[in-house]
Scaffold this motif. Structure first.
Motif, short mmCIF file in Angstrom:
data_model
loop_
_atom_site.label_atom_id
_atom_site.label_comp_id
_atom_site.label_asym_id
_atom_site.label_seq_id
_atom_site.Cartn_x
_atom_site.Cartn_y
_atom_site.Cartn_z
N ASP A 1 0.83 -1.20 0.00
CA ASP A 1 0.00 0.00 0.00
C ASP A 1 0.86 1.25 0.00
O ASP A 1 0.57 2.23 -0.70
N ASP A 2 1.94 1.23 0.78
CA ASP A 2 2.86 2.37 0.81
C ASP A 2 3.48 2.59 -0.57
O ASP A 2 3.60 3.73 -1.03
N GLY A 3 3.86 1.51 -1.23
CA GLY A 3 4.44 1.61 -2.56
C GLY A 3 3.44 2.16 -3.56
O GLY A 3 3.78 3.01 -4.40
N LEU A 4 2.20 1.71 -3.48
CA LEU A 4 1.16 2.19 -4.38
C LEU A 4 0.89 3.68 -4.14
O LEU A 4 0.74 4.46 -5.09
N ALA A 5 0.86 4.09 -2.87
CA ALA A 5 0.64 5.50 -2.54
C ALA A 5 1.77 6.36 -3.09
O ALA A 5 1.54 7.46 -3.61
N LEU A 6 2.98 5.88 -3.01
CA LEU A 6 4.13 6.63 -3.52
C LEU A 6 4.02 6.80 -5.03
O LEU A 6 4.25 7.89 -5.57
#
Length: 148
Positions: A105-110
């Motif tokens: 999720d953090d990667g997608l948000a970035l």
């Protein structure tokens, strides 16, 4: 091995074939397996094989064999100790899966943030993003102006 060698040599002596002490030493050294190659080389370089008694050679080889077996056992013990698996419970597995999902999720948000920055940068460079509906209205009004 030494017992068999001595029996063969004694039987050959009974038949009339005799060997010098140095010949016996060389035959023993040549008959050793390849894992003994380093010890054979050390003996050949360190000692005069023409004057080396068989008893001294046998003692040296037996000492080397005992040390070699100890090292092999220690190596096996180290391998056995290192083969341990960590046991986990279902709760721990769920926590690991949740951590993986939060990282994704953090990667997608970035990626979304970077994409938004890129789009905003494109807008301020003079490029305008318009929808097709807007283009069709402008075209229809411009056609009407030409006809009039």
């Amino acid at each position: 091995m030494i017992t068999r060698f001595i029996n063969i040599v004694n039987d050959l002596e009974a038949l009339g074939k005799t060997y010098k002490e140095s010949e016996k030493v060389m035959k023993i050294l040549r008959s050793l397996p390849s894992k003994w190659h380093t010890k054979v080389t050390i003996i050949q370089e360190a000692k005069d094989l023409t004057k080396l008694p068989i008893e001294e050679l046998i003692g040296s080889l037996m000492t080397y064999e005992i040390n070699l077996e100890k090292k092999l056992k220690e190596g096996e013990d180290k391998k056995k100790k290192s083969i341990t698996l960590k046991a986990t419970t279902k709760e721990e597995e769920e926590e690991v899966e949740e951590e993986k999902q939060s990282e994704e999720d953090d990667g997608l948000a970035l990626i979304i943030r970077k994409l938004n920055k890129y789009i905003m940068g494109e807008r301020f460079r003079g490029r305008r993003f318009t929808f097709r509906k807007d283009l069709s209205k402008k075209e229809s009004s411009s056609h009407g102006d030409k006809e009039k």
